[in-house]
Design an enzyme around this catalytic site. Structure first.
Site, PDB file in Angstrom:
ATOM      1  N   GLY A  77       0.786  -1.225   0.000  1.00 11.36           N
ATOM      2  CA  GLY A  77       0.000   0.000   0.000  1.00 11.36           C
ATOM      3  C   GLY A  77       0.822   1.282   0.000  1.00 11.36           C
ATOM      4  N   ILE A  78       0.446   2.200   0.872  1.00 11.39           N
ATOM      5  CA  ILE A  78       1.069   3.526   0.924  1.00 11.39           C
ATOM      6  C   ILE A  78       2.555   3.407   1.251  1.00 11.39           C
ATOM      7  CG2 ILE A  78       1.126   5.683   2.261  1.00 11.39           C
ATOM      8  CD1 ILE A  78      -2.006   5.289   2.571  1.00 11.39           C
ATOM      9  N   ALA A 132       2.864   2.277   9.409  1.00  8.66           N
ATOM     10  CA  ALA A 132       2.144   1.026   9.721  1.00  8.66           C
ATOM     11  C   ALA A 132       0.899   1.344  10.535  1.00  8.66           C
ATOM     12  CB  ALA A 132       3.046   0.084  10.494  1.00  8.66           C
ATOM     13  N   TYR A 179      -9.835   3.680  16.363  1.00  9.97           N
ATOM     14  CA  TYR A 179      -9.004   4.087  15.226  1.00  9.97           C
ATOM     15  C   TYR A 179      -8.877   5.606  15.188  1.00  9.97           C
ATOM     16  CZ  TYR A 179      -7.397   4.441  10.341  1.00  9.97           C
ATOM     17  OH  TYR A 179      -6.685   4.718   9.199  1.00  9.97           O
ATOM     18  N   PRO A 224      -4.480  10.674   5.059  1.00  9.77           N
ATOM     19  CA  PRO A 224      -5.203  10.257   3.849  1.00  9.77           C
ATOM     20  C   PRO A 224      -6.645   9.847   4.146  1.00  9.77           C
ATOM     21  CG  PRO A 224      -3.378   8.752   4.395  1.00  9.77           C
ATOM     22  CD  PRO A 224      -3.644   9.593   5.588  1.00  9.77           C
TER      23      PRO A 224
HETATM   24  P1  NAP Z   1      -2.090  -1.753   4.098  1.00 12.57           P
HETATM   25  O1  NAP Z   1      -1.994  -1.825   2.602  1.00 12.57           O
HETATM   26  O2  NAP Z   1      -3.111  -2.585   4.802  1.00 12.57           O
HETATM   27  O3  NAP Z   1      -0.627  -2.041   4.726  1.00 12.57           O
HETATM   28  C1  NAP Z   1      -0.485  -2.027   6.117  1.00 12.57           C
HETATM   29  C2  NAP Z   1       0.998  -2.116   6.419  1.00 12.57           C
HETATM   30  O4  NAP Z   1       1.181  -2.040   7.851  1.00 12.57           O
HETATM   31  C3  NAP Z   1       1.611  -3.431   5.978  1.00 12.57           C
HETATM   32  O5  NAP Z   1       2.930  -3.172   5.548  1.00 12.57           O
HETATM   33  C4  NAP Z   1       1.616  -4.275   7.261  1.00 12.57           C
HETATM   34  O6  NAP Z   1       2.626  -5.280   7.273  1.00 12.57           O
HETATM   35  C5  NAP Z   1       1.911  -3.192   8.297  1.00 12.57           C
HETATM   36  N1  NAP Z   1       1.441  -3.559   9.644  1.00 12.57           N
HETATM   37  C6  NAP Z   1       0.165  -3.722  10.059  1.00 12.57           C
HETATM   38  N2  NAP Z   1       0.141  -4.102  11.347  1.00 12.57           N
HETATM   39  C7  NAP Z   1       1.438  -4.162  11.760  1.00 12.57           C
HETATM   40  C8  NAP Z   1       2.081  -4.527  12.969  1.00 12.57           C
HETATM   41  N3  NAP Z   1       1.373  -4.915  14.057  1.00 12.57           N
HETATM   42  N4  NAP Z   1       3.419  -4.495  13.019  1.00 12.57           N
HETATM   43  C9  NAP Z   1       4.160  -4.132  11.928  1.00 12.57           C
HETATM   44  N5  NAP Z   1       3.628  -3.786  10.745  1.00 12.57           N
HETATM   45  C10 NAP Z   1       2.265  -3.815  10.663  1.00 12.57           C
HETATM   46  O7  NAP Z   1      -2.359  -0.240   4.593  1.00 12.57           O
HETATM   47  P2  NAP Z   1      -2.374   1.173   3.858  1.00 12.57           P
HETATM   48  O8  NAP Z   1      -3.728   1.406   3.334  1.00 12.57           O
HETATM   49  O9  NAP Z   1      -1.189   1.317   2.974  1.00 12.57           O
HETATM   50  O10 NAP Z   1      -2.232   2.119   5.151  1.00 12.57           O
HETATM   51  C11 NAP Z   1      -1.022   2.718   5.543  1.00 12.57           C
HETATM   52  C12 NAP Z   1      -1.354   3.757   6.600  1.00 12.57           C
HETATM   53  O11 NAP Z   1      -2.288   4.693   6.058  1.00 12.57           O
HETATM   54  C13 NAP Z   1      -2.024   3.179   7.864  1.00 12.57           C
HETATM   55  O12 NAP Z   1      -1.509   3.813   9.006  1.00 12.57           O
HETATM   56  C14 NAP Z   1      -3.484   3.543   7.681  1.00 12.57           C
HETATM   57  O13 NAP Z   1      -4.165   3.672   8.921  1.00 12.57           O
HETATM   58  C15 NAP Z   1      -3.370   4.851   6.948  1.00 12.57           C
HETATM   59  N6  NAP Z   1      -4.577   5.194   6.198  1.00 12.57           N
HETATM   60  C16 NAP Z   1      -4.963   4.445   5.112  1.00 12.57           C
HETATM   61  C17 NAP Z   1      -6.127   4.807   4.439  1.00 12.57           C
HETATM   62  C18 NAP Z   1      -6.623   4.046   3.229  1.00 12.57           C
HETATM   63  O14 NAP Z   1      -7.698   4.395   2.710  1.00 12.57           O
HETATM   64  N7  NAP Z   1      -5.897   3.045   2.731  1.00 12.57           N
HETATM   65  C19 NAP Z   1      -6.880   5.893   4.867  1.00 12.57           C
HETATM   66  C20 NAP Z   1      -6.459   6.602   5.969  1.00 12.57           C
HETATM   67  C21 NAP Z   1      -5.307   6.256   6.623  1.00 12.57           C
HETATM   68  P3  NAP Z   1       2.337  -6.756   6.564  1.00 12.57           P
HETATM   69  O15 NAP Z   1       2.346  -6.495   5.065  1.00 12.57           O
HETATM   70  O16 NAP Z   1       3.487  -7.616   6.963  1.00 12.57           O
HETATM   71  O17 NAP Z   1       1.014  -7.205   7.059  1.00 12.57           O
END
Ligand code: NAP
Length: 243
Positions: A12-13, A87, A153, A183
């Site tokens: 992802g991001i 993360a 959250y 985001p």
């Molecule tokens: P994602 O694709 O679900 O990826 C999550 C990442 O966090 C993965 O690399 C995962 O590792 C890692 N992670 C999760 N739990 C962890 C833990 N306990 N220890 C270590 N690493 C951990 O998420 P994303 O959408 O790219 O989100 C990235 C950030 O943006 C997050 O903080 C999220 O809250 C924020 N965000 C996202 C959105 C959205 O719409 N996508 C919106 C608002 C905010 P593994 O690959 O090994 O599981």
């Protein structure tokens, strides 16, 4: 050019940010929890861009996991100049506070807020001593609106903003900037993948579509390049929440 640690860098991001920072000439530490294959894919992509990269597994729900991650990166790649605290966990969705367990609250706080605090306090002293550092914390529009995941959250993400302001005060005048990127509705594994759910989510966004991980990474990379933006929170949400 420096060493950048990106937590949650396997997908992802975070994965997009790894590529953008590598393009800007930085070496990359890819933090992840369990998706080793995805993390190694990001490492390979960074190496293809001519930069050093390594993947580091750590569960950031544990204090020792975060401490160990920082120690391992510093031992293998050198001092961390750029820290992208990305993360996060966001499921299961439960917007009714009465149904959110204390265990769920504690888990979200541990991963989304406590771990960034532990990581940042470990690296910011070295950044100040060396006269350069960049910290970017990845929050969410939920910090402003409450969002669609739940109070645990939203509160964990809102806490990042206070943490960033406090760290920014420490770093100001020492070449260290600290900013928040918030985001909303970015097309990653965190969102439902079926077309109906995605169309429903997109209908809430003034721009008319979900955001792309590369668009968030582009903003993070700009903050890393810039020395005069600090203690700011920047929404990247297709106009959902005007500020
Ligand atoms: P994602 O694709 O679900 O990826 C999550 C990442 O966090 C993965 O690399 C995962 O590792 C890692 N992670 C999760 N739990 C962890 C833990 N306990 N220890 C270590 N690493 C951990 O998420 P994303 O959408 O790219 O989100 C990235 C950030 O943006 C997050 O903080 C999220 O809250 C924020 N965000 C996202 C959105 C959205 O719409 N996508 C919106 C608002 C905010 P593994 O690959 O090994 O599981």
């Amino acid at each position: 050019m420096g060493v950048a640690l990106i937590t949650g860098g396997s997908r992802g991001i975070g994965a997009a940010t790894a590529r953008h920072l590598a393009q800007d000439g930085h070496d990359i530490a890819v933090g992840y929890r369990s998706e080793a294959e995805a993390a190694e894919g990001v490492v390979a992509a960074v190496r293809d861009l001519g930069r050093q990269a390594r993947a580091f597994a750590a569960d950031l729900a544990d204090v020792d996991g975060t401490e160990g991650l920082i120690a391992a990166v510093e031992a293998q790649l050198g001092p961390i100049d750029i820290l992208i605290l990305n993360a996060g966990v966001n499921s299961p969705m439960q917007t009714d506070a009465r149904r959110v367990s204390v265990a769920a609250w504690d888990r979200f706080m541990a991963i989304n807020l406590r771990s960034p605090f532990i990581a940042a306090r470990r690296v910011i002293g070295g950044m100040i001593d060396r006269g350069f550092g960049r910290i970017v914390l990845v929050s969410s529009v939920a910090a402003y609106t409450g969002g669609i995941v739940g109070p645990h959250y939203a509160a964990s993400k809102a806490g990042l903003h206070g943490l960033a302001h406090s760290l920014a005060q420490m770093g100001a005048g020492h070449g260290v900037t600290v900013n928040v990127v918030a985001p909303a509705l970015i097309e990653t594994d965190m969102l439902p993948s079926d077309a109906d759910s995605q169309a429903q989510l997109a209908s809430r966004i003034p721009v008319g579509r979900l955001g792309r991980a590369d668009e968030v990474a582009d903003l993070i990379a700009a903050l890393v390049r810039n020395a005069y933006v600090t203690s700011q929170s920047i929404l990247i949400d297709g106009g959902m929440h005007p500020s």
